[in-house]
Design a protein around this motif. Sequence first.
Motif, PDB file in Angstrom:
ATOM      1  N   ASP A 170      37.568  30.626  31.448  1.00 18.67           N
ATOM      2  CA  ASP A 170      38.404  30.080  32.507  1.00 18.67           C
ATOM      3  C   ASP A 170      39.353  31.128  33.077  1.00 18.67           C
ATOM      4  O   ASP A 170      39.814  31.015  34.202  1.00 18.67           O
ATOM      5  CB  ASP A 170      39.250  28.925  31.950  1.00 18.67           C
ATOM      6  N   ARG A 171      39.640  32.128  32.233  1.00 20.06           N
ATOM      7  CA  ARG A 171      40.631  33.132  32.617  1.00 20.06           C
ATOM      8  C   ARG A 171      40.250  34.457  31.953  1.00 20.06           C
ATOM      9  O   ARG A 171      39.626  34.469  30.892  1.00 20.06           O
ATOM     10  CB  ARG A 171      42.015  32.668  32.134  1.00 20.06           C
ATOM     11  N   MET A 172      40.665  35.544  32.592  1.00 20.43           N
ATOM     12  CA  MET A 172      40.496  36.881  32.002  1.00 20.43           C
ATOM     13  C   MET A 172      41.851  37.573  32.014  1.00 20.43           C
ATOM     14  O   MET A 172      42.543  37.557  33.042  1.00 20.43           O
ATOM     15  CB  MET A 172      39.494  37.720  32.805  1.00 20.43           C
ATOM     16  N   ALA A 173      42.224  38.156  30.891  1.00 19.05           N
ATOM     17  CA  ALA A 173      43.423  38.989  30.801  1.00 19.05           C
ATOM     18  C   ALA A 173      42.921  40.412  30.570  1.00 19.05           C
ATOM     19  O   ALA A 173      42.476  40.756  29.478  1.00 19.05           O
ATOM     20  CB  ALA A 173      44.315  38.536  29.652  1.00 19.05           C
ATOM     21  N   LEU A 174      42.961  41.213  31.621  1.00 14.46           N
ATOM     22  CA  LEU A 174      42.372  42.550  31.579  1.00 14.46           C
ATOM     23  C   LEU A 174      43.460  43.612  31.684  1.00 14.46           C
ATOM     24  O   LEU A 174      44.214  43.636  32.659  1.00 14.46           O
ATOM     25  CB  LEU A 174      41.364  42.723  32.712  1.00 14.46           C
ATOM     26  N   SER A 175      43.513  44.465  30.684  1.00 16.46           N
ATOM     27  CA  SER A 175      44.377  45.643  30.738  1.00 16.46           C
ATOM     28  C   SER A 175      43.581  46.721  31.447  1.00 16.46           C
ATOM     29  O   SER A 175      42.575  47.206  30.919  1.00 16.46           O
ATOM     30  CB  SER A 175      44.764  46.094  29.329  1.00 16.46           C
ATOM     31  N   ARG A 176      44.002  47.068  32.642  1.00 15.86           N
ATOM     32  CA  ARG A 176      43.289  48.070  33.439  1.00 15.86           C
ATOM     33  C   ARG A 176      43.825  49.444  33.086  1.00 15.86           C
ATOM     34  O   ARG A 176      44.981  49.771  33.343  1.00 15.86           O
ATOM     35  CB  ARG A 176      43.472  47.788  34.929  1.00 15.86           C
ATOM     36  N   ILE A 177      42.949  50.241  32.483  1.00 16.08           N
ATOM     37  CA  ILE A 177      43.309  51.574  32.023  1.00 16.08           C
ATOM     38  C   ILE A 177      42.974  52.570  33.126  1.00 16.08           C
ATOM     39  O   ILE A 177      41.837  52.602  33.609  1.00 16.08           O
ATOM     40  CB  ILE A 177      42.530  51.932  30.734  1.00 16.08           C
ATOM     41  N   PRO A 178      43.950  53.378  33.563  1.00 14.37           N
ATOM     42  CA  PRO A 178      43.651  54.335  34.633  1.00 14.37           C
ATOM     43  C   PRO A 178      42.664  55.405  34.165  1.00 14.37           C
ATOM     44  O   PRO A 178      42.697  55.833  33.016  1.00 14.37           O
ATOM     45  CB  PRO A 178      45.012  54.942  34.965  1.00 14.37           C
TER      46      PRO A 178
ATOM     47  N   GLU B 161      45.689  39.248  35.332  1.00 13.61           N
ATOM     48  CA  GLU B 161      45.243  37.924  34.878  1.00 13.61           C
ATOM     49  C   GLU B 161      44.426  37.317  36.004  1.00 13.61           C
ATOM     50  O   GLU B 161      44.930  37.142  37.123  1.00 13.61           O
ATOM     51  CB  GLU B 161      46.434  37.033  34.543  1.00 13.61           C
ATOM     52  N   TRP B 162      43.171  37.033  35.719  1.00 17.16           N
ATOM     53  CA  TRP B 162      42.257  36.445  36.683  1.00 17.16           C
ATOM     54  C   TRP B 162      41.956  35.009  36.269  1.00 17.16           C
ATOM     55  O   TRP B 162      41.711  34.748  35.094  1.00 17.16           O
ATOM     56  CB  TRP B 162      40.944  37.242  36.732  1.00 17.16           C
ATOM     57  N   VAL B 163      41.978  34.094  37.232  1.00 20.10           N
ATOM     58  CA  VAL B 163      41.705  32.688  36.982  1.00 20.10           C
ATOM     59  C   VAL B 163      40.458  32.307  37.761  1.00 20.10           C
ATOM     60  O   VAL B 163      40.343  32.623  38.954  1.00 20.10           O
ATOM     61  CB  VAL B 163      42.905  31.804  37.412  1.00 20.10           C
ATOM     62  N   ARG B 164      39.535  31.638  37.067  1.00 24.77           N
ATOM     63  CA  ARG B 164      38.312  31.218  37.738  1.00 24.77           C
ATOM     64  C   ARG B 164      38.631  30.166  38.798  1.00 24.77           C
ATOM     65  O   ARG B 164      39.396  29.244  38.561  1.00 24.77           O
ATOM     66  CB  ARG B 164      37.296  30.648  36.736  1.00 24.77           C
TER      67      ARG B 164
END
Length: 160
Positions: free
Chosen positions: A114-122, A154-157
């Motif tokens: 339902d959701r993604m919590a993504l740590s975006r690493i440069p 944080e991405w929500v579907r």
Amino acid sequence: MELVSVAAVAENGVIGRDGDLPWESIPADKRQYRRRVADAPVVLGRRTFESMREDLPGSHQIVLSRTERAFDVDTAFHASSVDEAVAIAESLGADTVYVLGGAAIYELFQPHVDRMALSRIPGAYDGDVRYPEWEESEWRLALSEQWDGFTLEEWVRRIR
């Protein structure tokens, strides 16, 4: 019950190399990740579980593996499918369950989260493990927050 995928992802989609992170450890990311999953069940593959045995995340660990295994950890459960993992989490009374990888586990759960919590690493890194691709139009970016060494997204579907 909400399913949330949690991962640290480089600009090129890489999440691992030879069973480890391909970038230097980012303490702020590790702290926020541990706080997020501390009181909830987590789903992870057997190799990921084994790599974390010294400091297991979450309140319970649901280990998704094709091979039935017994674990010498009271909080660990075996599941042989996504449905079984979800059923175990529901039996624990969980409101939220976090999916922690590895790559095959992320891929199996991607249609269900339902959701993604993504740590975006440069940066782009060489690696042998990638986060699964996903159709951005099916998701809404609910949060983008700059931290020391990464950006937390944080991405929500969107409603299906």
